[in-house]
Design a protein around this motif. Structure first.
Motif, short mmCIF file in Angstrom:
data_model
loop_
_atom_site.label_atom_id
_atom_site.label_comp_id
_atom_site.label_asym_id
_atom_site.label_seq_id
_atom_site.Cartn_x
_atom_site.Cartn_y
_atom_site.Cartn_z
N LEU A 16 0.83 -1.20 0.00
CA LEU A 16 0.00 0.00 0.00
C LEU A 16 0.87 1.25 0.00
CD1 LEU A 16 -2.78 1.36 0.14
CD2 LEU A 16 -2.69 1.06 2.64
N VAL A 17 1.94 1.24 0.77
CA VAL A 17 2.87 2.38 0.79
C VAL A 17 3.47 2.60 -0.61
CG1 VAL A 17 5.11 3.19 1.67
CG2 VAL A 17 3.41 2.21 3.24
N PHE A 18 3.89 1.52 -1.25
CA PHE A 18 4.45 1.63 -2.60
C PHE A 18 3.41 2.16 -3.59
CE2 PHE A 18 7.49 -2.05 -1.50
CZ PHE A 18 8.43 -1.18 -1.00
N ASP A 19 2.18 1.67 -3.50
CA ASP A 19 1.12 2.14 -4.39
C ASP A 19 0.83 3.63 -4.16
OD1 ASP A 19 0.83 -0.20 -5.76
OD2 ASP A 19 -1.27 -0.52 -5.21
N ARG A 20 0.86 4.06 -2.92
CA ARG A 20 0.65 5.49 -2.64
C ARG A 20 1.75 6.33 -3.26
NH1 ARG A 20 -1.42 4.65 3.50
NH2 ARG A 20 -3.64 4.59 3.02
N ASP A 21 2.98 5.84 -3.22
CA ASP A 21 4.10 6.56 -3.86
C ASP A 21 3.91 6.63 -5.38
OD1 ASP A 21 5.34 7.00 -1.42
OD2 ASP A 21 6.79 5.37 -1.66
N GLY A 70 -13.83 19.41 -20.34
CA GLY A 70 -13.65 19.01 -21.72
C GLY A 70 -12.56 17.97 -21.90
N CYS A 71 -11.68 17.83 -20.96
CA CYS A 71 -10.62 16.82 -21.05
C CYS A 71 -11.04 15.59 -20.24
CB CYS A 71 -9.29 17.37 -20.56
SG CYS A 71 -7.95 16.13 -20.67
N ARG A 72 -11.01 15.71 -18.95
CA ARG A 72 -11.41 14.67 -18.01
C ARG A 72 -10.74 13.32 -18.26
NH1 ARG A 72 -13.02 16.91 -13.75
NH2 ARG A 72 -14.30 15.15 -13.18
N LYS A 73 -9.56 13.33 -18.87
CA LYS A 73 -8.79 12.11 -19.13
C LYS A 73 -8.44 11.44 -17.81
CE LYS A 73 -5.98 9.48 -21.65
NZ LYS A 73 -6.52 8.39 -22.37
N ARG A 74 -8.59 10.12 -17.75
CA ARG A 74 -8.25 9.37 -16.54
C ARG A 74 -6.78 9.00 -16.55
NH1 ARG A 74 -12.17 8.54 -13.02
NH2 ARG A 74 -10.74 7.25 -11.86
N ALA A 75 -6.22 8.93 -15.37
CA ALA A 75 -4.84 8.49 -15.19
C ALA A 75 -4.84 7.50 -14.03
CB ALA A 75 -3.94 9.68 -14.89
N THR A 76 -4.61 6.25 -14.35
CA THR A 76 -4.55 5.21 -13.32
C THR A 76 -3.13 4.68 -13.28
OG1 THR A 76 -6.86 4.66 -13.73
CG2 THR A 76 -5.57 3.04 -12.52
N PRO A 77 -2.40 4.99 -12.21
CA PRO A 77 -1.00 4.57 -12.13
C PRO A 77 -0.89 3.06 -11.96
CG PRO A 77 -1.68 5.58 -10.07
CD PRO A 77 -2.82 5.74 -11.03
N PRO A 78 0.29 2.51 -12.25
CA PRO A 78 0.49 1.07 -12.01
C PRO A 78 0.31 0.76 -10.53
CG PRO A 78 2.55 2.14 -12.66
CD PRO A 78 1.48 3.18 -12.73
N SER A 79 0.02 -0.48 -10.25
CA SER A 79 -0.22 -0.91 -8.88
C SER A 79 0.51 -2.20 -8.58
CB SER A 79 -1.72 -1.12 -8.65
OG SER A 79 -1.97 -1.69 -7.39
N LEU A 80 1.02 -2.32 -7.37
CA LEU A 80 1.61 -3.57 -6.92
C LEU A 80 0.56 -4.45 -6.23
CD1 LEU A 80 4.96 -2.22 -5.47
CD2 LEU A 80 4.60 -3.39 -7.64
N ARG A 81 -0.61 -3.87 -5.98
CA ARG A 81 -1.67 -4.60 -5.28
C ARG A 81 -2.73 -5.16 -6.22
NH1 ARG A 81 -4.58 -0.94 -1.83
NH2 ARG A 81 -4.15 0.54 -3.48
N PHE A 82 -3.01 -4.49 -7.31
CA PHE A 82 -4.12 -4.88 -8.19
C PHE A 82 -3.62 -5.12 -9.61
CE2 PHE A 82 -6.02 -2.13 -4.93
CZ PHE A 82 -6.99 -3.00 -4.43
#
Length: 114
Positions: A16-21, A70-82
């Motif tokens: 979780l700490v790594f994912d938060r980073d 008008g943009c609202r592009k999503r950004a989902t970072p990589p995860s070590l949990r999911f």
């Protein structure tokens, strides 16, 4: 040995700490499309395969949404949990894959019969 690791809440806390980073880095990088600020838009997950007693923060997949109208592009970072939208935790899927490979290698190196 592997079961102990998967049952260790400290291990999952560290993930979780790594994912938060990773999430903080993605948010600081701003929108890839227009450069706008990113607002939190995390997803609730119901992860399977983790130890009992993990808090609700372990069921959140960090994600962001551009603040620019008008943009609202999503950004989902990589995860070590999911692993994307999968319900099983990444550690469980990775471990099962590794164990299956180990079994295959063992069978190839030690065939049955004579």
């Amino acid at each position: 040995m592997y079961q102990a690791l998967l049952a260790d809440t400290k291990f999952h806390e560290q993930l979780l700490v790594f994912d938060r980073d990773l999430a903080a880095s993605a948010r600081a990088a701003r929108c890839r499309l227009c450069g706008g600020a990113l607002h939190s838009g995390s997803y609730a997950r119901k992860p399977r395969g983790g130890p009992a007693g993990l808090g609700p923060e372990h069921a959140e997949r960090f994600s962001f949404c551009c603040a620019v109208d008008g943009c609202r592009k999503r950004a989902t970072p990589p995860s070590l949990r999911f692993l994307g939208r999968h319900v099983y935790l990444a550690t469980v899927v990775t471990l099962i894959s590794a164990l299956m490979r180990l079994v295959e290698d063992t069978r190839e190196n030690h065939p049955q019969g004579g």
